[in-house]
Design a protein around this motif. Structure first.
Motif, PDB file in Angstrom:
ATOM      1  N   MET A 222       0.893  -1.166  -0.023  1.00  0.00           N
ATOM      2  CA  MET A 222      -0.165   0.055   0.134  1.00  0.00           C
ATOM      3  C   MET A 222       0.745   1.382  -0.022  1.00  0.00           C
ATOM      4  SD  MET A 222      -3.114   0.994  -0.136  1.00  0.00           S
ATOM      5  CE  MET A 222      -4.125   2.313  -0.232  1.00  0.00           C
ATOM      6  N   ASP A 223       1.812   1.083   0.807  1.00  0.00           N
ATOM      7  CA  ASP A 223       3.036   2.344   1.098  1.00  0.00           C
ATOM      8  C   ASP A 223       3.299   2.552  -0.384  1.00  0.00           C
ATOM      9  OD1 ASP A 223       2.105   2.212   3.457  1.00  0.00           O
ATOM     10  OD2 ASP A 223       4.291   1.688   4.252  1.00  0.00           O
ATOM     11  N   ARG A 224       4.002   1.523  -0.941  1.00  0.00           N
ATOM     12  CA  ARG A 224       4.482   1.600  -2.161  1.00  0.00           C
ATOM     13  C   ARG A 224       3.491   2.206  -3.470  1.00  0.00           C
ATOM     14  NH1 ARG A 224       6.881  -3.487  -5.785  1.00  0.00           N
ATOM     15  NH2 ARG A 224       8.533  -2.192  -6.885  1.00  0.00           N
ATOM     16  N   LEU A 225       2.260   1.691  -3.349  1.00  0.00           N
ATOM     17  CA  LEU A 225       1.381   2.448  -4.322  1.00  0.00           C
ATOM     18  C   LEU A 225       1.050   3.821  -4.024  1.00  0.00           C
ATOM     19  CD1 LEU A 225      -0.868   1.726  -6.188  1.00  0.00           C
ATOM     20  CD2 LEU A 225      -2.548   1.382  -4.373  1.00  0.00           C
ATOM     21  N   LEU A 226       0.990   4.200  -2.815  1.00  0.00           N
ATOM     22  CA  LEU A 226       0.792   5.515  -2.360  1.00  0.00           C
ATOM     23  C   LEU A 226       2.168   6.178  -3.182  1.00  0.00           C
ATOM     24  CD1 LEU A 226      -0.515   5.892   1.092  1.00  0.00           C
ATOM     25  CD2 LEU A 226      -1.754   6.627  -1.089  1.00  0.00           C
ATOM     26  N   PHE A 227       3.084   6.095  -2.911  1.00  0.00           N
ATOM     27  CA  PHE A 227       4.337   6.543  -3.375  1.00  0.00           C
ATOM     28  C   PHE A 227       4.455   6.761  -5.107  1.00  0.00           C
ATOM     29  CE2 PHE A 227       8.807   6.136  -4.784  1.00  0.00           C
ATOM     30  CZ  PHE A 227       9.426   7.416  -4.554  1.00  0.00           C
ATOM     31  N   LEU A 228       4.114   5.500  -5.473  1.00  0.00           N
ATOM     32  CA  LEU A 228       3.977   5.563  -7.074  1.00  0.00           C
ATOM     33  C   LEU A 228       3.118   6.549  -7.556  1.00  0.00           C
ATOM     34  CD1 LEU A 228       4.571   1.747  -7.432  1.00  0.00           C
ATOM     35  CD2 LEU A 228       6.320   3.518  -8.171  1.00  0.00           C
ATOM     36  N   LEU A 229       1.866   6.462  -6.935  1.00  0.00           N
ATOM     37  CA  LEU A 229       0.763   7.582  -7.402  1.00  0.00           C
ATOM     38  C   LEU A 229       1.247   8.833  -7.248  1.00  0.00           C
ATOM     39  CD1 LEU A 229      -2.550   5.740  -5.853  1.00  0.00           C
ATOM     40  CD2 LEU A 229      -1.928   6.136  -8.270  1.00  0.00           C
ATOM     41  N   ALA A 230       1.902   9.339  -6.157  1.00  0.00           N
ATOM     42  CA  ALA A 230       2.334  10.454  -5.773  1.00  0.00           C
ATOM     43  C   ALA A 230       3.521  11.085  -6.826  1.00  0.00           C
ATOM     44  CB  ALA A 230       2.803  10.893  -4.482  1.00  0.00           C
ATOM     45  N   THR A 231       4.489  10.295  -6.882  1.00  0.00           N
ATOM     46  CA  THR A 231       5.360  10.602  -7.993  1.00  0.00           C
ATOM     47  C   THR A 231       4.894  10.524  -9.349  1.00  0.00           C
ATOM     48  OG1 THR A 231       6.176   8.419  -7.950  1.00  0.00           O
ATOM     49  CG2 THR A 231       7.465   9.672  -6.628  1.00  0.00           C
ATOM     50  N   GLY A 232       3.846   9.405  -9.838  1.00  0.00           N
ATOM     51  CA  GLY A 232       3.352   9.599 -10.982  1.00  0.00           C
ATOM     52  C   GLY A 232       2.365  10.864 -11.460  1.00  0.00           C
TER      53      GLY A 232
ATOM     54  N   VAL B 165       8.634  11.851   4.157  1.00  0.00           N
ATOM     55  CA  VAL B 165       8.105  10.757   4.895  1.00  0.00           C
ATOM     56  C   VAL B 165       7.034  11.236   5.588  1.00  0.00           C
ATOM     57  CG1 VAL B 165       8.223   8.554   6.163  1.00  0.00           C
ATOM     58  CG2 VAL B 165      10.276   9.462   4.903  1.00  0.00           C
ATOM     59  N   LEU B 166       5.589  10.761   5.288  1.00  0.00           N
ATOM     60  CA  LEU B 166       4.333  11.233   6.040  1.00  0.00           C
ATOM     61  C   LEU B 166       3.745   9.836   6.903  1.00  0.00           C
ATOM     62  CD1 LEU B 166       2.479  13.915   3.642  1.00  0.00           C
ATOM     63  CD2 LEU B 166       3.855  14.175   5.934  1.00  0.00           C
ATOM     64  N   GLY B 167       3.863   9.882   7.933  1.00  0.00           N
ATOM     65  CA  GLY B 167       3.395   8.805   8.734  1.00  0.00           C
ATOM     66  C   GLY B 167       3.951   7.477   8.593  1.00  0.00           C
ATOM     67  N   GLY B 168       5.263   7.474   8.110  1.00  0.00           N
ATOM     68  CA  GLY B 168       6.019   6.388   7.890  1.00  0.00           C
ATOM     69  C   GLY B 168       6.180   6.017   6.124  1.00  0.00           C
ATOM     70  N   VAL B 169       5.381   6.769   5.361  1.00  0.00           N
ATOM     71  CA  VAL B 169       5.051   6.444   4.053  1.00  0.00           C
ATOM     72  C   VAL B 169       5.673   7.406   3.416  1.00  0.00           C
ATOM     73  CG1 VAL B 169       3.385   5.981   2.231  1.00  0.00           C
ATOM     74  CG2 VAL B 169       2.890   5.465   4.545  1.00  0.00           C
ATOM     75  N   PRO B 170       6.856   6.954   2.481  1.00  0.00           N
ATOM     76  CA  PRO B 170       7.338   7.990   1.633  1.00  0.00           C
ATOM     77  C   PRO B 170       6.536   8.553   0.439  1.00  0.00           C
ATOM     78  CG  PRO B 170       8.426   5.765   1.043  1.00  0.00           C
ATOM     79  CD  PRO B 170       7.239   5.702   2.444  1.00  0.00           C
ATOM     80  N   VAL B 171       6.315   9.852   0.731  1.00  0.00           N
ATOM     81  CA  VAL B 171       5.347  10.129  -0.707  1.00  0.00           C
ATOM     82  C   VAL B 171       6.297  11.210  -1.657  1.00  0.00           C
ATOM     83  CG1 VAL B 171       3.005  10.028   0.567  1.00  0.00           C
ATOM     84  CG2 VAL B 171       4.551  11.778   1.014  1.00  0.00           C
ATOM     85  N   LEU B 172       5.801  12.474  -1.810  1.00  0.00           N
ATOM     86  CA  LEU B 172       6.368  13.424  -2.782  1.00  0.00           C
ATOM     87  C   LEU B 172       7.599  13.953  -2.145  1.00  0.00           C
ATOM     88  CD1 LEU B 172       3.234  15.232  -4.048  1.00  0.00           C
ATOM     89  CD2 LEU B 172       4.590  13.892  -5.401  1.00  0.00           C
ATOM     90  N   SER B 173       8.534  14.163  -2.917  1.00  0.00           N
ATOM     91  CA  SER B 173       9.630  15.170  -2.669  1.00  0.00           C
ATOM     92  C   SER B 173       9.467  16.551  -2.649  1.00  0.00           C
ATOM     93  CB  SER B 173      11.037  14.665  -3.510  1.00  0.00           C
ATOM     94  OG  SER B 173      10.733  15.425  -4.871  1.00  0.00           O
ATOM     95  N   PRO B 174      10.010  17.324  -1.922  1.00  0.00           N
ATOM     96  CA  PRO B 174       9.802  18.693  -2.117  1.00  0.00           C
ATOM     97  C   PRO B 174       9.960  19.396  -3.543  1.00  0.00           C
ATOM     98  CG  PRO B 174      11.298  18.567  -0.413  1.00  0.00           C
ATOM     99  CD  PRO B 174      11.150  17.236  -0.914  1.00  0.00           C
ATOM    100  N   TYR B 175      10.925  18.677  -4.408  1.00  0.00           N
ATOM    101  CA  TYR B 175      11.001  18.899  -5.741  1.00  0.00           C
ATOM    102  C   TYR B 175       9.551  18.651  -6.471  1.00  0.00           C
ATOM    103  CZ  TYR B 175      12.499  19.994 -10.549  1.00  0.00           C
ATOM    104  OH  TYR B 175      12.602  20.376 -11.869  1.00  0.00           O
ATOM    105  N   ASP B 176       9.234  17.604  -6.271  1.00  0.00           N
ATOM    106  CA  ASP B 176       7.713  16.987  -6.921  1.00  0.00           C
ATOM    107  C   ASP B 176       6.684  17.852  -6.470  1.00  0.00           C
ATOM    108  OD1 ASP B 176       9.099  14.679  -8.058  1.00  0.00           O
ATOM    109  OD2 ASP B 176       8.548  13.346  -6.315  1.00  0.00           O
ATOM    110  N   LEU B 177       6.715  18.501  -5.117  1.00  0.00           N
ATOM    111  CA  LEU B 177       5.701  19.427  -4.909  1.00  0.00           C
ATOM    112  C   LEU B 177       5.975  20.687  -5.778  1.00  0.00           C
ATOM    113  CD1 LEU B 177       5.545  18.986  -1.182  1.00  0.00           C
ATOM    114  CD2 LEU B 177       3.514  18.870  -2.506  1.00  0.00           C
ATOM    115  N   PHE B 178       7.133  21.023  -5.949  1.00  0.00           N
ATOM    116  CA  PHE B 178       7.365  22.134  -6.786  1.00  0.00           C
ATOM    117  C   PHE B 178       6.909  22.060  -7.965  1.00  0.00           C
ATOM    118  CE2 PHE B 178      10.659  24.293  -9.471  1.00  0.00           C
ATOM    119  CZ  PHE B 178      10.067  25.567  -9.475  1.00  0.00           C
ATOM    120  N   VAL B 179       7.128  21.000  -8.651  1.00  0.00           N
ATOM    121  CA  VAL B 179       6.637  20.635  -9.906  1.00  0.00           C
ATOM    122  C   VAL B 179       5.049  20.808 -10.098  1.00  0.00           C
ATOM    123  CG1 VAL B 179       6.444  18.972 -11.910  1.00  0.00           C
ATOM    124  CG2 VAL B 179       8.623  19.517 -10.624  1.00  0.00           C
TER     125      VAL B 179
END
Lengths: 268, 292
Positions: free
Chosen positions: B1-11, B130-144
């Motif tokens: 699930m963590d991986r899915l969230l990470f992939l969705l966010a970076t996607g 990392v939010l609640g133990g789950v890696p999500v977007l990087s600051p640069y991703d957020l900027f993009v």
């Protein structure tokens, strides 16, 4: 052959210098002089001359293929003239449609040419916001467009996409777009086509109103009753030539018109 | 699930870049009825300008501004200098000229800067938060994401609220009618190219720091993905470019994450084929079709 433009009474120009000067100062709104247009080997317009005065309603009629829309296209600079002159308020009309709106000419199209994905208001705003018309400010343009929609009874449709409207309303939008720029010369291409009797009556009222305000109207139309009801003069074209011109009653009585429309040979 | 969230966010972040670049293709298509195959190469030229300006000034932001200006200028030069003379009799002539422009630009860049990739630094860290133990977007991703959404909002405002936007839309849908209404259609075509090329340049500039570095071919895959996005969304549809971009971005991210990076291009092409078979005009064709 007499090349006096139709609509100008031969000999009507006064002989005195003062009168001549006054006449040149009051040049006709539109003057088409010995206009010839050819498409390859086909002569679409042959030596056509006429004038439209200020506040006058002139109808161009004739069978299909007579050259009516070609006259419009020539006035708008969309077709190349093989010969002849077209002038607006005494100034020679440029080739090409650029600057047409700025010179006070507005036109509706047979196919309407509306921007379907835009709202009614946006359609009317396009010529008002375009680069060549007098630079009206955004708010002023919106107010002008809204006033025009109100005048034609479609203000309540301002935000509606044009694609969602029935045909009679679409025709009103096209008319509003033309009237929005407050033109000096209005070219209406089959404005009554596809309309019911009530809508045609309303259209006739608008045309009369527009003309009364000083705007000249040149229209192409097949609906005979409408033409007879609104036109001050009628010019009949056949095979690219002017075959008759006059008031509605004169044209109705002209045997050449019957022949062109119905194929009836005039009595010898 | 963590991986899915990470992939969705970076996607989504990657998809925003695709959407921007696809939008630049859509804008030129609407303005000039040309699929601008040179968009990638033009955007890379602007990115090199940003690279050079950032190197000289030490400021990423001045570099970003210069990329926008250079991108716009590239649009102006290519449209006025070359594309305007393409025959309108066949859509192929514009495409062939665009491919010629690609070859010229990539050769010139190769001569000027060499074929090696030059690392470009991102203005913000690229390590995921990392939010609640789950890696999500990087600051640069957020900027993009913020830049992409902000720019799309700005473009939406330009197109719906300004005189320029109204005339751009009018001349895109019915150039002949627009001319009759006083719109300077040739100027609008140029304006469309300038605007689109600036947007394309920004997309490339945002992408390069996440890749191996800047080289003359940096935007080749971006172009392929964005072209897919534009076709999926409908070449006439800016909202289609936005949605299509996010869909393709997430698809690439998920496929890369679960099946491997080599499968991602196949997935993108599979999507392209599926859309062309089921809905050739693109997913948004019905609402945005050229009508006037």
């Amino acid at each position: 052959m007499n090349h006096t433009p139709v609509g100008v009474e031969p000999g009507s120009t006064a002989a005195s210098p003062a009168a001549a000067s006054a006449a040149s100062a009051a040049a006709p709104r539109l003057r088409v002089d010995r206009l010839t247009v050819r498409f390859g080997g086909l002569t679409a317009l042959d030596d056509v001359s006429f004038e439209v005065g200020a506040g006058e309603v002139v109808a161009l009629i004739g069978p299909n293929g007579a050259g009516k829309t070609t006259v419009f296209n020539a006035v708008c600079g969309l077709v190349r003239r093989a010969a002849g002159e077209i002038s607006l308020d005494g100034a020679s009309a440029a080739n090409g449609p650029t600057g047409l709106v700025a010179r006070g000419v507005a036109r509706t199209l047979q196919g309407l040419g509306l921007f379907d994905s835009m709202s009614v208001l946006e359609n009317v705003l396009v010529p008002l916001e375009s680069g060549t018309v007098r630079r009206v400010q955004h708010a002023e343009a919106a107010a002008q467009a809204s006033g025009c929609l109100e005048r034609l009874g479609i203000a309540h449709l301002a935000a509606v996409p044009v694609a969602a409207l029935p045909y009679p309303e679409r025709k009103r939008v096209a008319l509003a777009r033309a009237l929005g720029t407050d033109p000096a010369l209005l070219l209406l291409d089959e404005p009554a086509g596809g309309l019911g009797e009530d809508d045609i009556d309303a259209l006739a009222d608008v045309v009369r109103e527009v003309a009364a305000s000083g705007c000249s109207v040149l229209l192409v139309e097949h609906h005979v009753d409408f033409v007879m009801g609104v036109a001050d003069r009628i010019i009949v074209l056949d095979f690219g030539r002017v075959i008759a011109c006059g008031t509605p009653d004169e044209v109705r009585a002209d045997p050449r018109v019957e022949e062109a429309y119905l194929g009836i040979e005039p009595a010898a | 699930m963590d991986r899915l969230l990470f992939l969705l966010a970076t996607g989504l972040a990657r998809g925003a870049i695709f959407a921007l670049f696809a939008l630049s293709l859509v804008l030129i298509w609407r303005a000039a009825r040309v699929v601008n195959f040179a968009q990638g190469a033009m955007a890379v030229v602007a990115t090199y300008v940003a690279f050079a300006v950032t190197g000289l000034t030490g400021s990423y932001w001045i570099g970003l501004a210069s990329a926008l200006v250079a991108g716009g200028l590239m649009g102006l030069i290519v449209e006025r200098g070359v594309m305007r003379f393409a025959s309108h009799a066949s859509p192929l002539s514009g495409v062939i000229i665009a491919i010629g422009v690609v070859m010229v630009l990539q050769s010139l860049l190769g001569i000027a800067f060499g074929p090696n990739a030059r690392p470009m630094e991102a203005p913000f860290p690229e390590t995921p938060i990392v939010l609640g133990g789950v890696p999500v977007l990087s600051p640069y991703d957020l900027f993009v994401l913020v830049v992409a959404i902000g720019l799309m909002g700005l473009l939406a405002l330009i197109f719906t609220r300004t005189s320029l936007g109204l005339q751009l839309r009018a001349s895109a849908f019915a150039p002949e009618v627009s001319r009759l209404l006083g719109v300077r259609v040739a100027r609008m075509v140029t304006a469309g190219w300038v605007l689109a090329s600036a947007v394309g340049a920004l997309a490339a500039l945002l992408l390069v720091p996440t890749e191996l570095g800047l080289n003359p071919h940096s935007a080749d895959m971006l172009f392929v993905s964005a072209f897919t996005v534009a076709v999926v969304g409908g070449l006439d549809s800016p909202p289609g470019a936005l949605v299509g971009g996010l869909v393709v971005g997430v698809l690439i991210s998920l496929v890369t994450g679960y099946l491997g990076a080599t499968v991602a291009p196949i997935a993108v092409l599979g999507l392209l084929v599926a859309v062309l078979l089921v809905r050739p005009g693109g997913l948004f064709a019905a609402t945005e079709a050229r009508t006037a």
